[in-house]
Design an enzyme around this catalytic site. Structure first.
Site, PDB file in Angstrom:
ATOM      1  N   LYS A 283       4.160  -4.539  10.310  1.00  0.00           N
ATOM      2  CA  LYS A 283       4.007  -3.084  10.429  1.00  0.00           C
ATOM      3  C   LYS A 283       5.223  -2.484  11.125  1.00  0.00           C
ATOM      4  CE  LYS A 283      -1.047  -2.874  10.967  1.00  0.00           C
ATOM      5  NZ  LYS A 283      -1.336  -2.053   9.786  1.00  0.00           N
ATOM      6  N   ARG A 357      -9.935  -7.676   5.129  1.00  0.00           N
ATOM      7  CA  ARG A 357     -10.794  -8.134   4.023  1.00  0.00           C
ATOM      8  C   ARG A 357     -10.767  -9.661   3.898  1.00  0.00           C
ATOM      9  NH1 ARG A 357      -7.249  -4.413   0.094  1.00  0.00           N
ATOM     10  NH2 ARG A 357      -7.010  -3.351   2.083  1.00  0.00           N
TER      11      ARG A 357
END
Ligand code: BES
Ligand code: MN
Ligand code: ZN
Length: 501
Positions: A283, A357
């Site tokens: 990120k 996920r």
């Protein structure tokens, strides 16, 4: 917290301050039932001399009353009488909780009747007063100088002031006040876990928190699976997320059996990424500290378990926390790597920043062994949900309309808002991969939906809902900190579920 009912502030009770609500018509009719005519006259005069208009967020303090038991009387603006509703009530009790804290009021005389009207029930009102008042003392100090940052404000005693005490009030207040207390305690635990930095709140720390919660109620059973055991169970996808971290991943199961043996449990699954750097798909550094909050799904399911066990609900609930730290390193998972999930389906990890996920899918597969009535997962899953719903509502996506309706109903009661996004099959092809059964990301658009589509592949024959709380789990800016959401939503949902059995 201590509380009591009274219809007479001059009775044998300690000194404190009284709080009443006043509408924009500035009528003092409600106050007149509980205060002397001398004090009402004084209040009227003070209102006249002030700029207080009874608007929402306005308040007024009246000093030197004739009642020796009262230090001060505070008036809280409720806005226009005909526009008063649940939301305005919540705003007004938020104002009065703030006043109690800033003015350091130890004993509160709360003029309940002045705050309620026929748009909502007194039960709901008492529960919400309790959630607020019991939540006042949340204060983060774990990593601050404790002598410098002393903040131990706590309400000593809350008196519900009624002009006349009806027969069933005492029972009702006990019931709804303790519901609020339990919800507040769950929220405070969730806030604290969220606020703790990632060098303290590791997967191991979450496991320890669950273990100590387990000691508080005989209906709670805790199981911690370590990496070795997870490997044995085939949870390669969950494990692939922690590959780059020195912190060992954990699968935490909190089993609450308050219901009948044969009653199917509700399973709550929480995303517990204790820090999300993005992994090799790293990120940008701006604001990356906020990724310590990437375990707020886990925090909220642990908090909810605290609430329901304090409530001793007669239901079965299992909370499963999938916890790992997402770091880049020589041992981290690379983009393009393919892993086999516990379900047997393979996943091409195109982006290591779509890690939530990856831990959730194996936890969902694991959850099926409990033969759940419903599965609800809670996760700070996508930045896209912030674009869609901002910081007001959590996203809900589900394969079961009935379950969605129940959650929406709990959202209406708790004002812990959720909003539904569609999960039509047209979105599913976004996850096609040339090298595995499923890709872990879709294309550019509808990121919250494609993330839910990914999860849906692991719960196909079960009633399941997904809550994306990336926007609602913490506040930014001056009020930076965990919100404890959606503990209130989930606890209300489970309270309703308990009623339905
Ligand atoms: N934890 C983040 C989601 C997130 C982003 C929460 C911002 C709160 C604020 C999640 O793991 C993530 O990185 N999601 C990616 C998915 C993408 C790579 C498909 C995202 O939303 O950008
Ligand atoms: Mn991520
Ligand atoms: Zn994440």
């Amino acid at each position: 917290m201590q509380y009591d009912l009274t219809d007479n502030i001059t009775s044998n009770t300690p000194n404190g301050s009284a709080i009443f609500g006043v509408f924009s018509d500035k009528s003092t009719k409600e106050l007149e039932k509980s205060l002397s005519s001398l004090d009402v006259a004084k209040i009227k005069e003070t209102i006249k001399k002030s700029s207080f208009e009874g608007k929402i967020n306005q308040s007024l303090c009246v000093y030197e009353t004739s009642n020796k038991k009262l230090d001060k009387i505070y008036l809280i603006g409720l806005g226009e009488k005909n526009k008063y509703n649940e939301k305005k009530f919540l705003k007004s009790i938020n104002s009065f909780s703030k006043i109690c804290k800033t003015e350091n009021i130890k004993n509160i005389y709360l003029g309940v009747s002045s705050f309620i009207n026929d748009k909502f029930s007194i039960d709901w009102a008492i529960r919400n007063i309790s959630i607020h008042i019991n939540g006042i003392d949340y204060h983060y100090d774990k990593t601050k100088n404790k002598t410098k940052n002393k903040n131990n404000y706590k309400v000593s005693k809350l008196f519900f002031v009624f002009d006349s005490i009806k027969k069933n009030y005492k029972q009702d207040i006990k019931k709804y006040f303790s519901q609020g207390e339990a919800i507040a305690n769950g929220i405070k635990l969730a806030k604290n876990l969220g606020d703790l930095p990632s060098n303290i709140c590791t997967p191991t720390y979450l496991a320890k928190t669950a273990t100590s919660l387990g000691k508080t109620n005989k209906n709670l059973n805790i199981k911690i699976h370590d990496e070795k055991e997870m490997k044995k169970m085939g949870m390669n996808c969950l494990l692939s997320v922690g590959n780059g971290s020195d912190e060992p991943s954990k699968l935490i199961t909190i089993n609450y059996s308050g219901g009948a043996k044969n009653e199917k449990p509700i399973v709550l699954v929480g995303k517990g990424i204790t820090f999300d750097t993005g992994g090799i798909s790293i990120k940008p550094s701006n604001g990356m500290d906020e990724m310590k909050y990437d375990m707020c799904g886990a925090a909220s399911v642990i908090g909810t378990m605290k609430s329901i066990s304090e409530l001793n609900l007669k239901i079965n609930v299992v909370a499963i926390v999938a916890s790992a730290e997402n770091m880049p390193s020589g041992s981290a998972t690379n983009p393009g790597d393919v892993v086999t999930t516990m379900s047997g389906q393979t996943v091409e990890i195109l982006n290591t920043d779509a890690e939530g996920r990856l831990v959730l899918c194996d936890a969902l597969t694991y959850s099926l062994k409990f033969k759940p009535k419903h599965i609800i997962d809670v996760a700070t899953l996508t930045g896209a949900v912030l674009v869609a719903l901002g910081k007001v509502a959590s996203g809900v996506l589900s394969n079961d309309e009935e379950l969605t309706e129940k959650l929406k109903n709990s959202s209406n009661i708790s004002h812990d808002y959720i909003w539904e996004l569609p999960m039509w099959e047209e979105f599913q092809s976004e996850l096609d991969s040339n090298f595995a059964d499923i890709a872990n990301i879709g294309k550019r658009y509808a990121g919250t939906i494609t993330a839910a589509c990914f999860l849906s592949r692991f719960t196909e024959n079960y009633s399941w809902a997904h809550l994306d709380i990336a926007g609602t789990a913490w506040n930014e800016g001056a009020n930076k900190g965990g919100t404890g959401r959606p503990v209130s939503l989930l606890t209300h949902f489970l309270l309703e579920h308990a009623k339905s059995l």
